[in-house]
Design a protein around this motif. Sequence first.
Motif, PDB file in Angstrom:
ATOM      1  N   PHE A 104       0.835  -1.211   0.000  1.00  0.00           N
ATOM      2  CA  PHE A 104       0.000   0.000   0.000  1.00  0.00           C
ATOM      3  C   PHE A 104       0.870   1.261   0.000  1.00  0.00           C
ATOM      4  O   PHE A 104       0.629   2.209  -0.755  1.00  0.00           O
ATOM      5  N   GLU A 105       1.890   1.272   0.847  1.00  0.00           N
ATOM      6  CA  GLU A 105       2.765   2.439   0.938  1.00  0.00           C
ATOM      7  C   GLU A 105       3.561   2.637  -0.344  1.00  0.00           C
ATOM      8  O   GLU A 105       3.795   3.780  -0.775  1.00  0.00           O
ATOM      9  N   LEU A 106       3.975   1.542  -0.983  1.00  0.00           N
ATOM     10  CA  LEU A 106       4.650   1.652  -2.268  1.00  0.00           C
ATOM     11  C   LEU A 106       3.696   2.226  -3.318  1.00  0.00           C
ATOM     12  O   LEU A 106       4.095   3.056  -4.150  1.00  0.00           O
ATOM     13  N   GLY A 107       2.433   1.799  -3.267  1.00  0.00           N
ATOM     14  CA  GLY A 107       1.434   2.355  -4.187  1.00  0.00           C
ATOM     15  C   GLY A 107       1.279   3.859  -4.010  1.00  0.00           C
ATOM     16  O   GLY A 107       1.151   4.599  -4.996  1.00  0.00           O
ATOM     17  N   GLU A 123      13.061 -15.466  -3.112  1.00  0.00           N
ATOM     18  CA  GLU A 123      11.950 -16.409  -3.022  1.00  0.00           C
ATOM     19  C   GLU A 123      10.587 -15.739  -3.160  1.00  0.00           C
ATOM     20  O   GLU A 123       9.555 -16.404  -3.152  1.00  0.00           O
ATOM     21  N   THR A 124      10.570 -14.416  -3.236  1.00  0.00           N
ATOM     22  CA  THR A 124       9.319 -13.676  -3.412  1.00  0.00           C
ATOM     23  C   THR A 124       9.126 -13.386  -4.888  1.00  0.00           C
ATOM     24  O   THR A 124      10.029 -12.874  -5.558  1.00  0.00           O
ATOM     25  N   GLY A 125       7.932 -13.724  -5.405  1.00  0.00           N
ATOM     26  CA  GLY A 125       7.643 -13.480  -6.810  1.00  0.00           C
ATOM     27  C   GLY A 125       7.344 -12.020  -7.084  1.00  0.00           C
ATOM     28  O   GLY A 125       7.174 -11.204  -6.168  1.00  0.00           O
ATOM     29  N   TYR A 126       7.271 -11.701  -8.375  1.00  0.00           N
ATOM     30  CA  TYR A 126       6.945 -10.332  -8.778  1.00  0.00           C
ATOM     31  C   TYR A 126       5.441 -10.106  -8.726  1.00  0.00           C
ATOM     32  O   TYR A 126       4.650 -11.025  -8.991  1.00  0.00           O
ATOM     33  N   SER A 127       5.033  -8.876  -8.396  1.00  0.00           N
ATOM     34  CA  SER A 127       3.619  -8.494  -8.440  1.00  0.00           C
ATOM     35  C   SER A 127       3.326  -7.878  -9.803  1.00  0.00           C
ATOM     36  O   SER A 127       4.166  -7.167 -10.370  1.00  0.00           O
ATOM     37  N   PHE A 128       2.142  -8.148 -10.329  1.00  0.00           N
ATOM     38  CA  PHE A 128       1.806  -7.700 -11.679  1.00  0.00           C
ATOM     39  C   PHE A 128       1.981  -6.195 -11.845  1.00  0.00           C
ATOM     40  O   PHE A 128       2.577  -5.719 -12.817  1.00  0.00           O
ATOM     41  N   ASP A 129       1.465  -5.409 -10.892  1.00  0.00           N
ATOM     42  CA  ASP A 129       1.462  -3.949 -11.045  1.00  0.00           C
ATOM     43  C   ASP A 129       2.852  -3.332 -10.942  1.00  0.00           C
ATOM     44  O   ASP A 129       3.093  -2.258 -11.487  1.00  0.00           O
ATOM     45  N   SER A 131       5.814  -5.176 -11.517  1.00  0.00           N
ATOM     46  CA  SER A 131       6.824  -5.949 -12.246  1.00  0.00           C
ATOM     47  C   SER A 131       7.560  -5.156 -13.326  1.00  0.00           C
ATOM     48  O   SER A 131       8.726  -5.463 -13.601  1.00  0.00           O
ATOM     49  N   PRO A 132       6.931  -4.133 -13.977  1.00  0.00           N
ATOM     50  CA  PRO A 132       7.688  -3.373 -14.980  1.00  0.00           C
ATOM     51  C   PRO A 132       8.840  -2.563 -14.382  1.00  0.00           C
ATOM     52  O   PRO A 132       9.754  -2.164 -15.109  1.00  0.00           O
ATOM     53  N   VAL A 133       8.781  -2.311 -13.075  1.00  0.00           N
ATOM     54  CA  VAL A 133       9.835  -1.519 -12.418  1.00  0.00           C
ATOM     55  C   VAL A 133      10.939  -2.466 -11.964  1.00  0.00           C
ATOM     56  O   VAL A 133      10.673  -3.522 -11.395  1.00  0.00           O
ATOM     57  N   GLU A 134      12.184  -2.089 -12.206  1.00  0.00           N
ATOM     58  CA  GLU A 134      13.315  -2.941 -11.851  1.00  0.00           C
ATOM     59  C   GLU A 134      13.346  -3.234 -10.352  1.00  0.00           C
ATOM     60  O   GLU A 134      13.175  -2.334  -9.529  1.00  0.00           O
ATOM     61  N   HIS A 135      13.548  -4.492  -9.987  1.00  0.00           N
ATOM     62  CA  HIS A 135      13.732  -4.916  -8.601  1.00  0.00           C
ATOM     63  C   HIS A 135      15.168  -5.397  -8.425  1.00  0.00           C
ATOM     64  O   HIS A 135      15.717  -6.063  -9.315  1.00  0.00           O
TER      65      HIS A 135
END
Length: 291
Positions: A104-107, A123-129, A131-135
Amino acid sequence: MTSKKKEELENNNKLQEKTKKEEQDKHPVCGLIMPIADTDGYPAGHWKEVKKIITSVAEEAGFRTRLVSESDDVRVIQKTIVQNVFDDDIVICDVSSKNPNVMFELGLRFAFDKAAVIIKDDETGYSFDTSPVEHINYRKDLRFSSIEQFKKDLSLKLRATFDKSKEANHSMYLQDFGKFVVKELDTKTVSENQYILEKLNEMQREIKNISVTNVKDVPKETFTISGNRETKELVKSLFEELTSDENNYAGTGSKTGLANLISVIMEDKYNIMISYRTVMRYMEEFISKQP
């Protein structure tokens, strides 16, 4: 060592600490958005270790760090978070475990179109919203060799993102999704007395909310409110509940505070307007009849 020498040494240390703090205050702020409490699937104290790693990288890069929930003054925590998410020069957000508060805070940060660096464990997958931003990934087990490389990657990304955010008319995220106008948070200038009064009112509201939630529900159908006798019985029930060993005045610490609290509960839960003075009078009757 003489007392004079000792005093000079203490004054010198205080001056050095003051100078150091003033220098630190000039540094840009890097807010931290991340899980805090222990999480299932992670060892106890895991997030404290992650916070140490992130903090060391940010401070070596020339930033002051703090959790976005931290504040120098007393205020409602939700206000603190939103204000810091908006104000901080850059944030590092750890989305590992996909904690709802973190997401929520990232949003919010994305909505404000402000600089952010996203990290996560492997071990944590990417979230759809997002995922376009580099992790920037790091090993969940925090193995030393991999964490050293992660720290280098994070430092480079942190500096590059911060520098990019300072470019004129640069959009961090929203430009990729369309044309938007970022809403500014309203600010106002108040006198010192107004500020103190506002903070006291906030604290009072928070205390009342906490106190009310600590009171066990009294079934409404138990009482038919038609006159003073029934009202007094309801006040008595609340009084006995609040003064039980479990609640111990629910943190009010005084008869006046307790009477105020009962008055608030009567209005909020039962739509009965009764002054704290009347409650005080009833309370005196209850106390006088106690063995």
